[in-house]
Design a protein around this motif. Structure first.
Motif, PDB file in Angstrom:
ATOM      1  N   GLU A 132      21.880 -13.234  -7.851  1.00 54.56           N
ATOM      2  CA  GLU A 132      21.399 -12.480  -8.997  1.00 54.56           C
ATOM      3  C   GLU A 132      21.963 -12.767 -10.252  1.00 54.56           C
ATOM      4  O   GLU A 132      22.510 -11.840 -11.067  1.00 54.56           O
ATOM      5  N   PRO A 133      22.121 -14.041 -10.722  1.00 51.16           N
ATOM      6  CA  PRO A 133      22.822 -14.444 -11.883  1.00 51.16           C
ATOM      7  C   PRO A 133      22.059 -13.843 -13.264  1.00 51.16           C
ATOM      8  O   PRO A 133      23.024 -13.730 -14.164  1.00 51.16           O
ATOM      9  N   THR A 153      19.916 -16.065  -5.328  1.00 52.36           N
ATOM     10  CA  THR A 153      19.199 -14.926  -4.783  1.00 52.36           C
ATOM     11  C   THR A 153      18.497 -14.424  -6.140  1.00 52.36           C
ATOM     12  O   THR A 153      19.148 -14.618  -7.443  1.00 52.36           O
ATOM     13  N   THR A 154      17.383 -13.879  -5.940  1.00 56.00           N
ATOM     14  CA  THR A 154      17.072 -12.960  -7.190  1.00 56.00           C
ATOM     15  C   THR A 154      15.937 -11.731  -6.776  1.00 56.00           C
ATOM     16  O   THR A 154      15.325 -12.070  -6.018  1.00 56.00           O
ATOM     17  N   HIS A 155      16.016 -10.734  -7.633  1.00 51.58           N
ATOM     18  CA  HIS A 155      14.821  -9.904  -7.350  1.00 51.58           C
ATOM     19  C   HIS A 155      13.960  -9.971  -8.345  1.00 51.58           C
ATOM     20  O   HIS A 155      12.505  -9.408  -8.414  1.00 51.58           O
ATOM     21  N   ASP A 156      13.827 -11.127  -9.155  1.00 55.20           N
ATOM     22  CA  ASP A 156      12.981 -11.447 -10.453  1.00 55.20           C
ATOM     23  C   ASP A 156      11.872 -12.400  -9.883  1.00 55.20           C
ATOM     24  O   ASP A 156      12.371 -13.460  -9.783  1.00 55.20           O
ATOM     25  N   VAL A 165      14.530 -14.490  -1.655  1.00 57.91           N
ATOM     26  CA  VAL A 165      14.109 -12.972  -1.961  1.00 57.91           C
ATOM     27  C   VAL A 165      14.139 -12.306  -0.833  1.00 57.91           C
ATOM     28  O   VAL A 165      13.906 -12.665   0.144  1.00 57.91           O
ATOM     29  N   GLY A 166      13.730 -10.876  -1.278  1.00 57.76           N
ATOM     30  CA  GLY A 166      13.578 -10.100  -0.240  1.00 57.76           C
ATOM     31  C   GLY A 166      14.133  -8.605  -0.804  1.00 57.76           C
ATOM     32  O   GLY A 166      14.719  -8.491  -1.870  1.00 57.76           O
ATOM     33  N   PRO A 167      13.631  -7.303  -0.079  1.00 56.51           N
ATOM     34  CA  PRO A 167      14.295  -6.321  -0.381  1.00 56.51           C
ATOM     35  C   PRO A 167      15.444  -5.987  -0.442  1.00 56.51           C
ATOM     36  O   PRO A 167      16.381  -6.850   0.297  1.00 56.51           O
ATOM     37  N   PHE A 170       5.195  -7.698  -0.025  1.00 54.56           N
ATOM     38  CA  PHE A 170       6.370  -7.803  -1.161  1.00 54.56           C
ATOM     39  C   PHE A 170       5.902  -8.550  -2.440  1.00 54.56           C
ATOM     40  O   PHE A 170       6.283  -8.049  -3.482  1.00 54.56           O
ATOM     41  N   LEU A 171       5.169  -9.528  -2.302  1.00 52.40           N
ATOM     42  CA  LEU A 171       4.744 -10.248  -3.660  1.00 52.40           C
ATOM     43  C   LEU A 171       3.566  -9.446  -4.339  1.00 52.40           C
ATOM     44  O   LEU A 171       3.637  -9.286  -5.528  1.00 52.40           O
ATOM     45  N   ASN A 172       3.184  -8.356  -3.450  1.00 55.07           N
ATOM     46  CA  ASN A 172       2.055  -7.484  -4.285  1.00 55.07           C
ATOM     47  C   ASN A 172       2.806  -6.249  -4.970  1.00 55.07           C
ATOM     48  O   ASN A 172       2.199  -5.473  -5.794  1.00 55.07           O
ATOM     49  N   GLY A 173       4.227  -6.239  -4.884  1.00 54.51           N
ATOM     50  CA  GLY A 173       4.863  -5.308  -5.289  1.00 54.51           C
ATOM     51  C   GLY A 173       4.990  -3.851  -4.554  1.00 54.51           C
ATOM     52  O   GLY A 173       5.461  -3.069  -4.853  1.00 54.51           O
TER      53      GLY A 173
END
Length: 237
Positions: free
Chosen positions: A157-158, A187-190, A38-40, A230-233
């Motif tokens: 990002e599937p 990888t995922t943004h979710d 994960v990451g920006p 990051f986890l806090n949004g």
């Protein structure tokens, strides 16, 4: 399937046009389970996956899987964020990697039938793959990667841009193959998806590993202020 292939990254750096995209990275990946990266945006997540898969040119450093390179490549599969469909039927898309591997026709046909049923496309085997919906294409791409029974599966990002039902179906399939021993690096943004699937997490920031560890620890007690933000949004750059 080859068992117990763990990757070791030693001083890995990827540069493009004089800019460092990834690295330096020194990291030891476990031989099993599901690692979520994960990451920006722009953190280097896709570059890390391609580096591990051996398709990214390194500016320096090395990746060691503890096995001969040709053997490692044969035991890996990669699924892109935007699924690439052959301009052929669903059946021909599934049989293609088996034909390349020299799998006998009868065995290949049986595997195709089995995987088409797993992904809910058993009644669509003779339909042109490019005409499938986005979720159906992604499931087909995943099945096409898994039909050779790879030891390691890379996923970029599937589930991006998929609805909840398609995402759930893909996650269930990933849990099933992980239970049978397939190593997943994804990888995922979710972050919800990361919580559901990850055994361990790598948090990338500006091309470097900012935090990593078991999923329960990472989500409960991130080791860096940036990971916590990051986890806090929050926006992290």
């Amino acid at each position: 399937m080859v068992d117990n292939m763990a990757a070791k990254l030693e001083n890995v750096v990827v540069e493009r046009r004089g800019k460092t995209i990834l690295g330096p990275v020194d990291h030891q990946l476990a031989a099993d389970g599901c690692t979520i990266v994960v990451g920006p945006n722009g953190a280097g997540k896709t570059t890390l996956l391609k580096t591990l898969h051996g398709v990214e040119r390194l500016s320096q450093g090395r990746v060691d899987w503890g096995a001969p390179e040709q053997m490692v490549r044969q035991q890996q599969a990669y699924v892109f964020q935007s699924p690439i469909m052959l301009r052929r039927s669903v059946r021909q898309n599934l049989i293609f990697p088996l034909a390349l591997a020299g799998v006998p026709r009868a065995e290949a046909a049986a595997r195709v039938t089995q995987w088409a049923a797993k992904i809910g496309l058993a009644k669509m085997l003779d339909q042109p793959a490019p005409r499938l919906s986005g979720g159906e294409k992604q499931k087909l791409a995943l099945a096409r990667a898994l039909i050779r029974d790879p030891a390691i599966l890379f996923l970029d990002e599937p589930c991006a841009n998929l609805d909840g039902r398609s995402t759930r179906e893909i996650e269930n399939l990933l849990l099933d193959v992980q239970a049978t021993g397939t190593r997943i690096i994804m990888t995922t943004h979710d972050l919800g998806q990361a919580r559901r699937l990850a055994r361990d997490v790598i948090f990338l920031l500006r091309g470097q590993i900012n935090d990593h560890g078991p999923a329960d620890r990472f989500f409960a007690a991130p080791a860096s202020p940036e990971a916590a933000a990051f986890l806090n949004g929050d926006i992290v750059e």
